[in-house]
Design a protein around this motif. Sequence first.
Motif, PDB file in Angstrom:
ATOM      1  N   ASP A   1      26.770 -20.076  33.647  1.00 35.82           N
ATOM      2  CA  ASP A   1      27.916 -20.678  34.329  1.00 35.82           C
ATOM      3  C   ASP A   1      29.066 -19.698  34.489  1.00 35.82           C
ATOM      4  OD1 ASP A   1      26.750 -23.335  34.379  1.00 35.82           O
ATOM      5  OD2 ASP A   1      27.112 -23.361  32.211  1.00 35.82           O
ATOM      6  N   LEU A   2      29.057 -18.656  33.660  1.00 33.04           N
ATOM      7  CA  LEU A   2      30.193 -17.751  33.597  1.00 33.04           C
ATOM      8  C   LEU A   2      29.739 -16.429  32.999  1.00 33.04           C
ATOM      9  CD1 LEU A   2      33.387 -17.795  33.778  1.00 33.04           C
ATOM     10  CD2 LEU A   2      33.356 -18.564  31.420  1.00 33.04           C
ATOM     11  N   VAL A   3      30.262 -15.330  33.517  1.00 40.31           N
ATOM     12  CA  VAL A   3      30.046 -14.017  32.906  1.00 40.31           C
ATOM     13  C   VAL A   3      31.426 -13.422  32.670  1.00 40.31           C
ATOM     14  CG1 VAL A   3      29.084 -11.700  33.164  1.00 40.31           C
ATOM     15  CG2 VAL A   3      27.801 -13.675  34.001  1.00 40.31           C
ATOM     16  N   LEU A   4      31.658 -12.935  31.468  1.00 38.29           N
ATOM     17  CA  LEU A   4      32.948 -12.355  31.097  1.00 38.29           C
ATOM     18  C   LEU A   4      32.762 -10.903  30.699  1.00 38.29           C
ATOM     19  CD1 LEU A   4      34.134 -15.282  28.817  1.00 38.29           C
ATOM     20  CD2 LEU A   4      34.871 -14.827  31.154  1.00 38.29           C
ATOM     21  N   GLY A   5      33.615 -10.050  31.242  1.00 48.44           N
ATOM     22  CA  GLY A   5      33.532  -8.645  30.879  1.00 48.44           C
ATOM     23  C   GLY A   5      34.355  -7.778  31.803  1.00 48.44           C
ATOM     24  N   PRO A   6      34.266  -6.470  31.616  1.00 44.68           N
ATOM     25  CA  PRO A   6      34.974  -5.546  32.497  1.00 44.68           C
ATOM     26  C   PRO A   6      34.153  -5.291  33.764  1.00 44.68           C
ATOM     27  CG  PRO A   6      33.977  -4.353  30.677  1.00 44.68           C
ATOM     28  CD  PRO A   6      33.666  -5.802  30.468  1.00 44.68           C
TER      29      PRO A   6
ATOM     30  N   HIS B   1      38.704   5.560  37.575  1.00 45.28           N
ATOM     31  CA  HIS B   1      38.980   4.267  38.169  1.00 45.28           C
ATOM     32  C   HIS B   1      39.370   3.251  37.090  1.00 45.28           C
ATOM     33  CE1 HIS B   1      34.665   4.084  37.226  1.00 45.28           C
ATOM     34  NE2 HIS B   1      34.815   2.795  37.111  1.00 45.28           N
ATOM     35  N   ILE B   2      39.743   2.072  37.532  1.00 47.42           N
ATOM     36  CA  ILE B   2      40.208   1.014  36.638  1.00 47.42           C
ATOM     37  C   ILE B   2      39.165  -0.098  36.583  1.00 47.42           C
ATOM     38  CG2 ILE B   2      42.001  -0.734  36.273  1.00 47.42           C
ATOM     39  CD1 ILE B   2      43.213   1.955  36.011  1.00 47.42           C
ATOM     40  N   LEU B   3      38.856  -0.527  35.369  1.00 50.03           N
ATOM     41  CA  LEU B   3      38.025  -1.709  35.183  1.00 50.03           C
ATOM     42  C   LEU B   3      38.941  -2.880  34.873  1.00 50.03           C
ATOM     43  CD1 LEU B   3      35.120  -0.377  32.928  1.00 50.03           C
ATOM     44  CD2 LEU B   3      35.073  -0.822  35.385  1.00 50.03           C
ATOM     45  N   GLU B   4      38.589  -4.055  35.382  1.00 52.98           N
ATOM     46  CA  GLU B   4      39.374  -5.244  35.107  1.00 52.98           C
ATOM     47  C   GLU B   4      38.538  -6.203  34.263  1.00 52.98           C
ATOM     48  OE1 GLU B   4      42.193  -5.495  39.029  1.00 52.98           O
ATOM     49  OE2 GLU B   4      40.285  -6.569  39.087  1.00 52.98           O
ATOM     50  N   LEU B   5      39.108  -6.638  33.153  1.00 51.59           N
ATOM     51  CA  LEU B   5      38.473  -7.626  32.305  1.00 51.59           C
ATOM     52  C   LEU B   5      38.712  -8.974  32.964  1.00 51.59           C
ATOM     53  CD1 LEU B   5      37.059  -8.163  29.579  1.00 51.59           C
ATOM     54  CD2 LEU B   5      39.334  -8.557  28.636  1.00 51.59           C
ATOM     55  N   LYS B   6      37.626  -9.654  33.372  1.00 51.40           N
ATOM     56  CA  LYS B   6      37.780 -10.919  34.087  1.00 51.40           C
ATOM     57  C   LYS B   6      36.502 -11.733  34.034  1.00 51.40           C
ATOM     58  CE  LYS B   6      37.213  -8.344  38.398  1.00 51.40           C
ATOM     59  NZ  LYS B   6      37.884  -8.006  39.648  1.00 51.40           N
TER      60      LYS B   6
END
Length: 110
Positions: free
Chosen positions: A48-53, A78-83
């Motif tokens: 249902d959901l995956v969380l990470g950078p 580059h920039i990773l976004e935790l989301k």
Amino acid sequence: MRVGLVTGAAELVAPLLKQLEQDVGAKPQLSSGAAEPLLALLDAGKLDLVLGPFAKDSPWQTGVAFGPPLRAMPSGDHILELKAAMRNGENRWIMAVEHASRAVTAEARR
């Protein structure tokens, strides 16, 4: 709720998981692994959901719905976004995750 955690992200996303558990009243069933296999499971409806950078320009941008970033993390040039990543078309779920994401980032800024 079936949640995939990108390896190494569990501690970083704990506040979001707690907020979602409180908001929707569901206990998370956690799986962990690399981002690509978890996103494939999400796309197939097995998570249902995956969380990470994730990279801001992730090739998954059209295949899944990304929530607002919880944190930006430099990674090389580059920039990773935790989301959070959610399945497209699950609008009520997407709104719930976006609301929870904004709540925990607002709390962290205080």
